[in-house]
Design an enzyme around this catalytic site. Structure first.
Site, PDB file in Angstrom:
ATOM      1  N   THR A 194       8.992   3.991 -13.069  1.00 10.07           N
ATOM      2  CA  THR A 194       7.558   4.214 -12.391  1.00 10.07           C
ATOM      3  C   THR A 194       7.539   5.102 -12.191  1.00 10.07           C
ATOM      4  OG1 THR A 194       7.598   2.118 -10.497  1.00 10.07           O
ATOM      5  CG2 THR A 194       5.964   3.725 -10.555  1.00 10.07           C
TER       6      THR A 194
ATOM      7  N   HIS B 208      -0.766   0.754  -9.409  1.00  9.52           N
ATOM      8  CA  HIS B 208       0.162   0.606  -8.105  1.00  9.52           C
ATOM      9  C   HIS B 208      -0.625  -0.330  -6.800  1.00  9.52           C
ATOM     10  CE1 HIS B 208       3.572   2.430  -6.722  1.00  9.52           C
ATOM     11  NE2 HIS B 208       3.062   2.380  -5.739  1.00  9.52           N
TER      12      HIS B 208
ATOM     13  N   GLY C 219      -4.039  -6.700  -8.236  1.00 14.04           N
ATOM     14  CA  GLY C 219      -5.205  -8.068  -8.126  1.00 14.04           C
ATOM     15  C   GLY C 219      -4.638  -9.352  -8.454  1.00 14.04           C
TER      16      GLY C 219
HETATM   17  C1  FNR Z   1       4.046  -1.122  -3.822  1.00 21.27           C
HETATM   18  N1  FNR Z   1       3.854  -0.612  -4.653  1.00 21.27           N
HETATM   19  C2  FNR Z   1       5.650  -0.360  -5.550  1.00 21.27           C
HETATM   20  N2  FNR Z   1       5.760   0.613  -6.779  1.00 21.27           N
HETATM   21  C3  FNR Z   1       6.332   0.889  -7.416  1.00 21.27           C
HETATM   22  O1  FNR Z   1       6.805   0.414  -8.104  1.00 21.27           O
HETATM   23  N3  FNR Z   1       7.757   1.478  -6.038  1.00 21.27           N
HETATM   24  C4  FNR Z   1       7.658   0.871  -5.355  1.00 21.27           C
HETATM   25  O2  FNR Z   1       8.454   1.335  -4.163  1.00 21.27           O
HETATM   26  C5  FNR Z   1       6.450   0.312  -4.217  1.00 21.27           C
HETATM   27  N4  FNR Z   1       6.209   0.661  -3.474  1.00 21.27           N
HETATM   28  C6  FNR Z   1       4.458  -0.128  -3.050  1.00 21.27           C
HETATM   29  C7  FNR Z   1       4.778  -0.135  -1.311  1.00 21.27           C
HETATM   30  C8  FNR Z   1       3.569  -1.210  -1.025  1.00 21.27           C
HETATM   31  C9  FNR Z   1       3.362  -1.553   0.295  1.00 21.27           C
HETATM   32  C10 FNR Z   1       2.558  -1.854  -2.155  1.00 21.27           C
HETATM   33  C11 FNR Z   1       1.767  -2.786  -1.902  1.00 21.27           C
HETATM   34  C12 FNR Z   1       3.270  -0.965  -3.364  1.00 21.27           C
HETATM   35  C13 FNR Z   1       3.349  -1.290  -5.862  1.00 21.27           C
HETATM   36  C14 FNR Z   1       3.448  -2.458  -6.482  1.00 21.27           C
HETATM   37  O3  FNR Z   1       4.900  -3.028  -6.780  1.00 21.27           O
HETATM   38  C15 FNR Z   1       2.752  -3.182  -7.295  1.00 21.27           C
HETATM   39  O4  FNR Z   1       2.198  -2.390  -8.164  1.00 21.27           O
HETATM   40  C16 FNR Z   1       1.527  -3.604  -6.629  1.00 21.27           C
HETATM   41  O5  FNR Z   1       1.567  -3.717  -5.021  1.00 21.27           O
HETATM   42  C17 FNR Z   1       0.570  -4.792  -7.057  1.00 21.27           C
HETATM   43  O6  FNR Z   1      -0.991  -5.110  -7.165  1.00 21.27           O
HETATM   44  P1  FNR Z   1      -0.859  -5.796  -5.731  1.00 21.27           P
HETATM   45  O7  FNR Z   1      -0.373  -7.337  -6.396  1.00 21.27           O
HETATM   46  O8  FNR Z   1      -0.273  -5.288  -4.531  1.00 21.27           O
HETATM   47  O9  FNR Z   1      -2.534  -5.734  -5.448  1.00 21.27           O
END
Ligand code: FNR
Length: 411
Positions: free
Chosen positions: A169, A308, A341
Site C-alpha cells: 500500500t 483508501h 465506494g
Molecule cells: C482501511 N484500509 C486499509 N488499507 C490498507 O492497505 N491497509 C490497512 O491496514 C487498511 N486499514 C483500513 C481500516 C479501515 C477501518 C478502513 C475502512 C479501511 C483501506 C481499505 O483497504 C480499502 O482501500 C477501503 O476500505 C475501500 O473503500 P470502502 O470499500 O471502505 O469504501
C-alpha cells in the site's frame, strides 16, 4: 436465486440486503470510537462522498434475450483463480468491531471462497488467520516500514503463511487528516490495536530491545501510558500479560508508531520488490495514470486503483474516475483492481465495465462483522455477489469478460 429461495423459505437474513440499512444498523451497535475510525474519512469527507457520486454518473444499459441461462463469475488474477471478482480489502484495527475479528473475517472468506487480504495493521498475527482458512485464498498487505529488517520479515512471513500475492500500500506513508478520530482523541494504534503483526515478529522484538538498549529514558508513568496499558488489558488480555514480560507494550507501541511506514518511500524502494519475493506484487493506492504506468514498468503484476476509501486525501479524485484514466493509460492487458465506494453488485458491474478486473470491499464487510460476526461477513459477500450475478443475468453477460464499456452510458 439461492438468496431468493432462502427468502421464500422464511430464512431471515442476518444482515440487511441494502447498504444504507446495513450501515445504519452497524452504526447502532458500534461504539462512537469504533464508528469514527471505521466509517470516517479524511477532512470534510469529500473524497468519500465523491467515491459514491462517481457511480451515479454511469448508467447500465441492460440487454435482452441473450440466451445464456447461467453465468460464470470466475476470474483469473495474478496468483490464482477466484470464484467471483470480489476480494476483501485489508482493514486494520478490526478488533474495534469486536474481539477476534480478523479470524472471523478469515473464516467467512474461506466459507465463501473469497480471498482475504490480511492487513499489515491486523489485530491477529497473519499466521493465525491463515491457520483458520485451510487452503483458502489469502493475500498479505504490507506497509513499507522505515526499518528494512521488518520489510524482509513481513514478506518472509507472508510467503510462509501461504499468501497468494503481496499487496504494497503506497498511499499511507503518513496517516491522513481524520477529524473524527482527532476530535475524539483516539486512534486505535496508540491503544495497541492493529500492531499484532509487529508484536508477533521476532525482528520487531529485536528492534524494540535494541532501542531500549540506548541510554534509556527514565520510565515515566504518564496518564497516557496508563490509559494505553488499561486499553490493552481490556482488548488483548493474553497478549498484554505476555508482553509485560518483554518487551514493554509501551515501547512496542512507540516503536510501531515510529517505524510502521516510511515517509521517504520512493520508486527506488519499489524497484527492489521484484527481487525480494516470488509472490505476485500488487501496488495499492494508485490514482494517477503515470504512477500506474510506472508500477507496471517496474514489473508489478497488478495495481489497485484506490483512494483508501476516502481516508487519506480529502477532495481527492474518486477512485472510479481514476480507474477510467488509468485503464486508458495502461491499455487492456494489465490487471487493475478497484476499491473505494463499492457498495453493491451493481457497483461491481459498473467498475468491471469501466475496466477493473476485480474489486475489493472494505467497509461493507466490516459492517456485516459488526452486526453478525462471521455470518454477517459471509452474508454481505453473498449479497454483493448475488446482485452481481442477477445484474449479469439481466444484462446478457454470461461471464466477466462480457462486461464491457458498451453496456454503460453517461448518466
Ligand atoms: C482501511 N484500509 C486499509 N488499507 C490498507 O492497505 N491497509 C490497512 O491496514 C487498511 N486499514 C483500513 C481500516 C479501515 C477501518 C478502513 C475502512 C479501511 C483501506 C481499505 O483497504 C480499502 O482501500 C477501503 O476500505 C475501500 O473503500 P470502502 O470499500 O471502505 O469504501
Amino acid at each position: 436465486s439461492t438468496i431468493y429461495r432462502q427468502g421464500a423459505l422464511g430464512r431471515r437474513p442476518v444482515v440487511p440486503a441494502d447498504f444504507a440499512e446495513l450501515e445504519r444498523r452497524a452504526r447502532r451497535v458500534s461504539s462512537a470510537r469504533a464508528w469514527a475510525y471505521v466509517a470516517g474519512g479524511a477532512g470534510e469527507g469529500r473524497t468519500m462522498r465523491r467515491n459514491r457520486e462517481a457511480f451515479d454518473r454511469w448508467a447500465i444499459v441492460p440487454r435482452m434475450a441473450s440466451g445464456a441461462a447461467d453465468r460464470d463469475l470466475s476470474v483469473d488474477l495474478p496468483g490464482g483463480r477466484h470464484a467471483a471478482p470480489v476480494l476483501l480489502a485489508p482493514v486494520g484495527a478490526g478488533a474495534l468491531m469486536g474481539a477476534g475479528s480478523d479470524v472471523r473475517i478469515a473464516r467467512a472468506a474461506a466459507a465463501t471462497g473469497t480471498a482475504y487480504i490480511f492487513s499489515n495493521q491486523g489485530c491477529t498475527p497473519m499466521e493465525e488467520c491463515a491457520a483458520a482458512m485451510g487452503d483458502a485464498s489469502r493475500w498479505f498487505q504490507l506497509y513499507w516500514s522505515k526499518d528494512e529488517r521488518l520489510v524482509e520479515g513481513l514478506i518472509a512471513r507472508a510467503e510462509a503463511a501461504g499468501a497468494g500475492a503481496l499487496v504494497v500500500t503506497l498511499d499511507t506513508t503518513v496517516l491522513g487528516w481524520r477529524p473524527r478520530d482527532l476530535n475524539l482523541g483516539s486512534l486505535p494504534f496508540s491503544r495497541g490495536q492493529g500492531i499484532a503483526q509487529y508484536t508477533s515478529d521476532p525482528r520487531f522484538r529485536e528492534i524494540v530491545a535494541g532501542r531500549a538498549g540506548r541510554p534509556a529514558p527514565k520510565p515515566e508513568v504518564t496518564l497516557g501510558a496508563v490509559r494505553t496499558l488499561l486499553a490493552m488489558t481490556r482488548n488483548h488480555p493474553g497478549r498484554f500479560w505476555g508482553n509485560l514480560r518483554s518487551p514493554l507494550p509501551r515501547a512496542s507501541v512507540e516503536t510501531f508508531l515510529d517505524i510502521y511506514s516510511n515517509p521517504g518511500l520512493s520508486w527506488e524502494h519499489l524497484a527492489t520488490l521484484r527481487d525480494r519475493t516470488r509472490l505476485p506484487v500488487v501496488l495499492k493506492g494508485i490514482l494517477h495514470p503515470d504512477d500506474a504506468r510506472r508500477a507496471f514498468d517496474l514489473g508489478a503484476d497488478a495495481v489497485v486503483v484506490s483512494n483508501h476509501g476516502g481516508r487519506q486525501v480529502d477532495n481527492a479524485i474518486a477512485s472510479l474516475d481514476a480507474l477510467v484514466t488509468v485503464r486508458e493509460a495502461v491499455g487492456p492487458a494489465p490487471t487493475l483492481l478497484l476499491d473505494s465506494g463499492i457498495r453493491s453488485g451493481a457497483d461491481v458491474f459498473t467498475a468491471l465495465a469501466l475496466g477493473a478486473n476485480a474489486v475489493l470491499l472494505g467497509r461493507p464487510y466490516m459492517y456485516g462483522l459488526a452486526l453478525a460476526g462471521q455470518r454477517g461477513v459471509e452474508d454481505v459477500i453473498r449479497n454483493v455477489v448475488a446482485e452481481l450475478d442477477l445484474t449479469m443475468a439481466l444484462t446478457g453477460t454470461p461471464n466477466i469478460a462480457a462486461i464491457t464499456r458498451s453496456l454503460l452510458v453517461a448518466a
